[in-house]
Write a protein that holds these residues in place. Structure first.
Motif, PDB file in Angstrom:
ATOM      1  N   ILE A   1       0.824  -1.213   0.000  1.00 23.33           N
ATOM      2  CA  ILE A   1       0.000   0.000   0.000  1.00 23.33           C
ATOM      3  C   ILE A   1       0.864   1.271   0.000  1.00 23.33           C
ATOM      4  O   ILE A   1       0.521   2.262  -0.624  1.00 23.33           O
ATOM      5  N   GLY A   2       2.018   1.194   0.681  1.00 25.07           N
ATOM      6  CA  GLY A   2       2.885   2.364   0.806  1.00 25.07           C
ATOM      7  C   GLY A   2       3.308   2.939  -0.541  1.00 25.07           C
ATOM      8  O   GLY A   2       3.627   4.111  -0.653  1.00 25.07           O
ATOM      9  N   TYR A   3       3.312   2.109  -1.603  1.00 26.21           N
ATOM     10  CA  TYR A   3       3.782   2.578  -2.908  1.00 26.21           C
ATOM     11  C   TYR A   3       2.645   2.754  -3.908  1.00 26.21           C
ATOM     12  O   TYR A   3       2.875   3.156  -5.037  1.00 26.21           O
TER      13      TYR A   3
ATOM     14  N   LEU B   1       7.879  -4.147  24.281  1.00 23.28           N
ATOM     15  CA  LEU B   1       6.466  -4.508  24.488  1.00 23.28           C
ATOM     16  C   LEU B   1       5.652  -4.170  23.240  1.00 23.28           C
ATOM     17  O   LEU B   1       4.863  -4.974  22.735  1.00 23.28           O
ATOM     18  N   TRP B   2       5.859  -2.955  22.719  1.00 30.57           N
ATOM     19  CA  TRP B   2       5.111  -2.467  21.547  1.00 30.57           C
ATOM     20  C   TRP B   2       5.330  -3.387  20.340  1.00 30.57           C
ATOM     21  O   TRP B   2       4.389  -3.808  19.679  1.00 30.57           O
ATOM     22  N   LEU B   3       6.594  -3.751  20.122  1.00 32.62           N
ATOM     23  CA  LEU B   3       6.893  -4.602  18.966  1.00 32.62           C
ATOM     24  C   LEU B   3       6.328  -6.011  19.151  1.00 32.62           C
ATOM     25  O   LEU B   3       5.785  -6.610  18.227  1.00 32.62           O
TER      26      LEU B   3
ATOM     27  N   THR C   1       5.058  -4.022   5.266  1.00 34.15           N
ATOM     28  CA  THR C   1       4.693  -2.608   5.466  1.00 34.15           C
ATOM     29  C   THR C   1       4.164  -2.416   6.883  1.00 34.15           C
ATOM     30  O   THR C   1       4.458  -1.434   7.554  1.00 34.15           O
ATOM     31  N   LEU C   2       3.399  -3.399   7.313  1.00 34.59           N
ATOM     32  CA  LEU C   2       2.829  -3.330   8.652  1.00 34.59           C
ATOM     33  C   LEU C   2       3.934  -3.348   9.706  1.00 34.59           C
ATOM     34  O   LEU C   2       3.905  -2.568  10.661  1.00 34.59           O
ATOM     35  N   LEU C   3       4.919  -4.224   9.505  1.00 38.21           N
ATOM     36  CA  LEU C   3       6.024  -4.274  10.468  1.00 38.21           C
ATOM     37  C   LEU C   3       6.760  -2.940  10.485  1.00 38.21           C
ATOM     38  O   LEU C   3       7.186  -2.460  11.528  1.00 38.21           O
TER      39      LEU C   3
ATOM     40  N   TRP D   1       6.091  14.036   3.894  1.00 35.37           N
ATOM     41  CA  TRP D   1       6.371  14.599   2.572  1.00 35.37           C
ATOM     42  C   TRP D   1       5.254  14.264   1.584  1.00 35.37           C
ATOM     43  O   TRP D   1       4.643  13.210   1.676  1.00 35.37           O
ATOM     44  N   ARG D   2       5.089  15.152   0.611  1.00 43.13           N
ATOM     45  CA  ARG D   2       4.267  14.819  -0.557  1.00 43.13           C
ATOM     46  C   ARG D   2       4.912  15.447  -1.792  1.00 43.13           C
ATOM     47  O   ARG D   2       5.514  16.523  -1.691  1.00 43.13           O
ATOM     48  N   THR D   3       4.758  14.790  -2.947  1.00 39.23           N
ATOM     49  CA  THR D   3       5.280  15.386  -4.175  1.00 39.23           C
ATOM     50  C   THR D   3       4.187  16.237  -4.810  1.00 39.23           C
ATOM     51  O   THR D   3       3.042  15.771  -4.957  1.00 39.23           O
TER      52      THR D   3
ATOM     53  N   PRO E   1       0.176  13.747  13.879  1.00 34.40           N
ATOM     54  CA  PRO E   1       1.186  12.715  14.129  1.00 34.40           C
ATOM     55  C   PRO E   1       0.988  11.510  13.222  1.00 34.40           C
ATOM     56  O   PRO E   1       1.919  10.742  12.999  1.00 34.40           O
ATOM     57  N   PHE E   2      -0.238  11.355  12.691  1.00 34.74           N
ATOM     58  CA  PHE E   2      -0.519  10.202  11.829  1.00 34.74           C
ATOM     59  C   PHE E   2      -0.643  10.631  10.364  1.00 34.74           C
ATOM     60  O   PHE E   2      -1.214   9.914   9.542  1.00 34.74           O
ATOM     61  N   GLY E   3      -0.087  11.791  10.042  1.00 40.65           N
ATOM     62  CA  GLY E   3      -0.154  12.244   8.655  1.00 40.65           C
ATOM     63  C   GLY E   3      -1.510  12.839   8.335  1.00 40.65           C
ATOM     64  O   GLY E   3      -2.275  13.214   9.245  1.00 40.65           O
TER      65      GLY E   3
ATOM     66  N   TYR F   1      -5.962   1.888  15.772  1.00 39.25           N
ATOM     67  CA  TYR F   1      -5.401   0.676  16.367  1.00 39.25           C
ATOM     68  C   TYR F   1      -4.260   1.031  17.322  1.00 39.25           C
ATOM     69  O   TYR F   1      -4.160   0.500  18.432  1.00 39.25           O
ATOM     70  N   ALA F   2      -3.412   2.007  16.923  1.00 46.95           N
ATOM     71  CA  ALA F   2      -2.280   2.402  17.774  1.00 46.95           C
ATOM     72  C   ALA F   2      -2.798   3.017  19.080  1.00 46.95           C
ATOM     73  O   ALA F   2      -2.284   2.727  20.162  1.00 46.95           O
ATOM     74  N   LEU F   3      -3.839   3.856  18.982  1.00 44.49           N
ATOM     75  CA  LEU F   3      -4.367   4.490  20.196  1.00 44.49           C
ATOM     76  C   LEU F   3      -5.043   3.449  21.092  1.00 44.49           C
ATOM     77  O   LEU F   3      -4.998   3.544  22.319  1.00 44.49           O
TER      78      LEU F   3
HETATM   79  C1  HEM Z   1       1.906   5.777  17.390  1.00 41.20           C
HETATM   80  C2  HEM Z   1       1.816   4.995  16.373  1.00 41.20           C
HETATM   81  C3  HEM Z   1       1.905   5.404  14.938  1.00 41.20           C
HETATM   82  C4  HEM Z   1       2.295   6.589  14.370  1.00 41.20           C
HETATM   83  C5  HEM Z   1       2.763   7.868  15.089  1.00 41.20           C
HETATM   84  C6  HEM Z   1       2.176   6.433  12.933  1.00 41.20           C
HETATM   85  C7  HEM Z   1       2.476   7.410  12.013  1.00 41.20           C
HETATM   86  C8  HEM Z   1       2.343   7.266  10.648  1.00 41.20           C
HETATM   87  C9  HEM Z   1       2.630   8.300   9.688  1.00 41.20           C
HETATM   88  C10 HEM Z   1       3.124   9.703  10.039  1.00 41.20           C
HETATM   89  C11 HEM Z   1       2.392   7.799   8.454  1.00 41.20           C
HETATM   90  C12 HEM Z   1       2.555   8.542   7.120  1.00 41.20           C
HETATM   91  C13 HEM Z   1       1.237   9.253   6.860  1.00 41.20           C
HETATM   92  C14 HEM Z   1       1.279  10.244   5.738  1.00 41.20           C
HETATM   93  O1  HEM Z   1       2.189  10.194   4.892  1.00 41.20           O
HETATM   94  O2  HEM Z   1       0.365  11.101   5.683  1.00 41.20           O
HETATM   95  C15 HEM Z   1       1.935   6.427   8.612  1.00 41.20           C
HETATM   96  C16 HEM Z   1       1.584   5.604   7.569  1.00 41.20           C
HETATM   97  C17 HEM Z   1       1.192   4.305   7.749  1.00 41.20           C
HETATM   98  N1  HEM Z   1       0.999   3.659   8.950  1.00 41.20           N
HETATM   99 FE1  HEM Z   1       1.268   4.430  10.790  1.00 41.20          FE
HETATM  100  N2  HEM Z   1       1.728   5.176  12.656  1.00 41.20           N
HETATM  101  C18 HEM Z   1       1.549   4.508  13.842  1.00 41.20           C
HETATM  102  C19 HEM Z   1       1.110   3.216  14.008  1.00 41.20           C
HETATM  103  C20 HEM Z   1       0.760   2.388  12.988  1.00 41.20           C
HETATM  104  C21 HEM Z   1       0.279   1.048  13.169  1.00 41.20           C
HETATM  105  C22 HEM Z   1       0.061   0.379  14.521  1.00 41.20           C
HETATM  106  C23 HEM Z   1       0.059   0.527  11.935  1.00 41.20           C
HETATM  107  C24 HEM Z   1      -0.450  -0.838  11.597  1.00 41.20           C
HETATM  108  C25 HEM Z   1      -1.671  -1.181  11.528  1.00 41.20           C
HETATM  109  C26 HEM Z   1       0.401   1.547  10.958  1.00 41.20           C
HETATM  110  C27 HEM Z   1       0.308   1.383   9.598  1.00 41.20           C
HETATM  111  C28 HEM Z   1       0.601   2.363   8.680  1.00 41.20           C
HETATM  112  C29 HEM Z   1       0.529   2.167   7.231  1.00 41.20           C
HETATM  113  C30 HEM Z   1       0.123   0.868   6.514  1.00 41.20           C
HETATM  114  C31 HEM Z   1       0.888   3.386   6.637  1.00 41.20           C
HETATM  115  C32 HEM Z   1       0.992   3.693   5.132  1.00 41.20           C
HETATM  116  C33 HEM Z   1      -0.334   4.263   4.636  1.00 41.20           C
HETATM  117  C34 HEM Z   1      -0.287   4.658   3.158  1.00 41.20           C
HETATM  118  O3  HEM Z   1       0.802   4.894   2.631  1.00 41.20           O
HETATM  119  O4  HEM Z   1      -1.366   4.744   2.530  1.00 41.20           O
HETATM  120  N3  HEM Z   1       0.816   2.658  11.636  1.00 41.20           N
HETATM  121  N4  HEM Z   1       1.917   6.133   9.964  1.00 41.20           N
END
Ligand code: HEM
Length: 531
Positions: A134-136, A199-201, A320-322, A392-394, A464-466, A477-479
């Motif tokens: 999904i990341g790409y 623990l988190w990992l 990607t998940l890891l 980042w975004r292009t 923090p999550f984009g 899920y993280a929260l």
């Molecule tokens: C405190 C925990 C977490 C933080 C701070 C965090 C932060 C982020 C950030 C900043 C991005 C990039 C978003 C963007 O470019 O707009 C991202 C993407 C992503 N995160 Fe998290 N994340 C966390 C936990 C998780 C967890 C637990 C998962 C697994 C389920 C996860 C799965 C993903 C995936 C798959 C993407 C890529 C989404 C895409 O490219 O469409 N993240 N995360």
């Protein structure tokens, strides 16, 4: 006849030679065109970029030296904005124009919410993260894939399985902390950032694969972490990686091990699925055949009944998940640190756990979603120090922001740490104040507390999550996991700073996120006044 054969032979040889010549000519023209277009593009970006305020760069390395001097990209961005204002540019290598915007309104002006193409930030993970993940992906494919991910992550089955498998795991792991740290049922001290990271990992690996995943005796997350760290070192190394050198061999070996381990987990999950109906229900509650993400990805289907992911895609998604969970454990350690510094807030959080869970362990997902004050503490921890330092975004079309023209192809940078500390959105930004995320400033807790729709007063003030179409898939899920861990600790302990520990966390840039440089040193006292 012979003459004819001779002529045909000659003709074929001539044709082959001519074809090769044409092929080489086309290949040559293609390369020249690519180089020409890249040069024109670099000159165009240079020309536009030089009108935007920012430091002087070196032609080949851009502003790499300034970034290193500042201690990492997140710190460099703070310096950049302090010196050049809310919109500033820097160069990432030859012609890599990056425009950083501290003002969320400017980010909106260039339409970041709709921009999909991430910059090349993940290129250094090539070989580890699969190209089909999904990341790409972009466009329709990414949209469909994200919907599938959402369906899996929000399914009742995943949530219930997560709750039952990891609640026990949190209890098991936290019970080992006192013994390892000299406290026999009484007070004990702990360097919490490392404990929280493990623990988190561990919890995320269980959610991803079920409990039985290891790579030849070593937990998969450890192997994965080793591989990411090596790739990071190589990314910043001044010497290019020489084929067949010891580091090159090490890299190949590590990546091979990770891929084999992931494949083995997938094979085991597939085998368990086929044997599912012969397994006793009690054995299915945790592990393969239950609701771990791997099983759910393997079982996900399109509307027409076709499998949603091929085996290779599941492999890539799991990696990607890891990576998604790899370096964000500071959500736990930094939040705990702030609660240790603010005893009154900690008492409110404890009152919330007591009210929502009583003296038992959480048994429904609402027990976790109703810890609204603790979730606000986690968000405030992310705002203050634990979030990702940069997104980042292009830019896909020329745009305007803050009175400057920004060309297509430039990288728009959201300096998350700077935005999270901007007093225009966060009065007294250095103060830990979870009430910022709740209506009424956090006067109530538990199910009565209402989360604010736009904390910081703007949709892009907290990220923090984009943001937008590419934001983090795992945020809820993280929260939820964060609330489970913090809730469990506060249900059983009162936490204070260990003697000599600083109230301010000294941060260091680790990859894209910020970590405590000197650790997080906490003292845990068992609570006797528990209900
Ligand atoms: C405190 C925990 C977490 C933080 C701070 C965090 C932060 C982020 C950030 C900043 C991005 C990039 C978003 C963007 O470019 O707009 C991202 C993407 C992503 N995160 Fe998290 N994340 C966390 C936990 C998780 C967890 C637990 C998962 C697994 C389920 C996860 C799965 C993903 C995936 C798959 C993407 C890529 C989404 C895409 O490219 O469409 N993240 N995360």
């Amino acid at each position: 006849m012979e003459l004819l054969e001779h002529h045909v032979g000659c003709l074929t040889a001539v044709l082959q030679r001519e074809l090769l010549r044409v092929f080489l000519l086309i290949a040559f023209a293609y390369c020249v065109m690519r180089i020409w277009r890249s040069c024109i593009n670099i000159l165009r970006l240079k020309n536009w970029g030089n009108h935007i305020p920012g430091p002087k760069e070196s032609w080949l390395r851009g502003n790499a030296r300034e970034m290193t001097d500042a201690g990492g990209l997140a710190f460099f961005l703070t310096y950049l904005h302090d010196r050049y204002g809310p919109l500033a540019r820097y160069w990432d290598g030859v012609g890599g124009l990056c425009v950083s915007m501290r003002d969320p309104a400017m980010l909106q002006q260039v339409g970041v919410m709709k921009l999909e193409k991430p910059a090349d930030g993940l290129v250094f993970l090539k070989g580890l993260l699969g190209q089909r993940s999904i990341g790409y992906k972009t466009g329709k494919e990414a949209k469909a894939r994200r919907q599938l991910w959402h369906a899996v992550l929000f399914s009742r089955r995943f949530q219930q399985s997560m709750l039952s498998s990891i609640t026990g795991e949190v209890q098991r792991i936290t019970a080992t902390w006192p013994q390892k740290n000299g406290g026999k049922g009484g007070e004990f001290q702990l360097e919490f950032s490392e404990a929280a990271r493990r623990l988190w990992l561990q919890l995320n690996q269980i959610n991803a694969f079920g409990p039985h995943c290891d790579a030849g005796g070593q937990p998969l997350y450890e192997l994965f972490t080793e591989a990411v760290q090596l790739l990071q070192q190589l990314q910043f190394s001044a010497v290019p990686l020489v084929p067949f050198s010891p580091t090159w061999i090490k890299k190949r070996r590590l990546l091979g091990q990770v891929h084999r381990a992931v494949t083995a987990c997938i094979d085991a999950a597939m085998k368990a699925r086929s044997e599912r109906h012969t397994v006793q229900d009690s054995e299915m509650r945790v592990g393969y055949g239950a609701g771990d993400l791997l099983t759910l990805l393997l079982e996900a289907k399109h509307q027409d009944g076709r499998p949603a992911f091929s085996k290779q895609e599941v492999h890539d998604e799991v990696l990607t998940l890891l990576y998604g969970v790899y370096d964000n454990s500071p959500i736990l350690s930094h939040t705990m640190h702030h609660l240790a510094c603010n005893q009154e807030l900690q008492r409110t959080a404890q009152a919330e756990v007591d009210a929502v869970w009583g003296s038992s362990a959480p048994s429904t997902i609402e027990h976790l979603t109703n810890l609204r004050f603790i979730r606000a503490c986690l968000e405030e921890g992310l705002r203050m120090s634990a979030g990702s330092g940069i997104i980042w975004r292009t830019l896909e079309a020329d745009a305007q922001a803050g009175g400057y023209a920004i060309p297509r192809g430039a990288t728009v940078v959201a300096p998350v740490g700077c935005i999270h500390h901007d007093p225009a959105h966060w009065p007294e930004p250095q103060k830990f104040s979870p009430g910022r995320f709740l209506e009424g400033g956090g006067a109530s807790f538990g199910p009565e507390a209402k989360p604010l729709k736009h904390p910081g007063g703007h949709p892009l003030a907290f990220m923090p999550f984009g943001f937008g179409t590419r934001n983090c898939l795992g945020q809820s899920y993280a929260l939820t996991i964060g609330a489970l861990v913090i809730g469990h600790i506060l249900q059983h302990c009162t936490v204070t700073l260990s003697g000599g520990a600083e109230r301010e966390i000294a941060l260091k840039c680790q990859n894209l996120s910020l970590e405590a440089r000197d650790g997080v040193h906490l003292t845990f006292n068992p609570r006797h006044s528990k209900k």
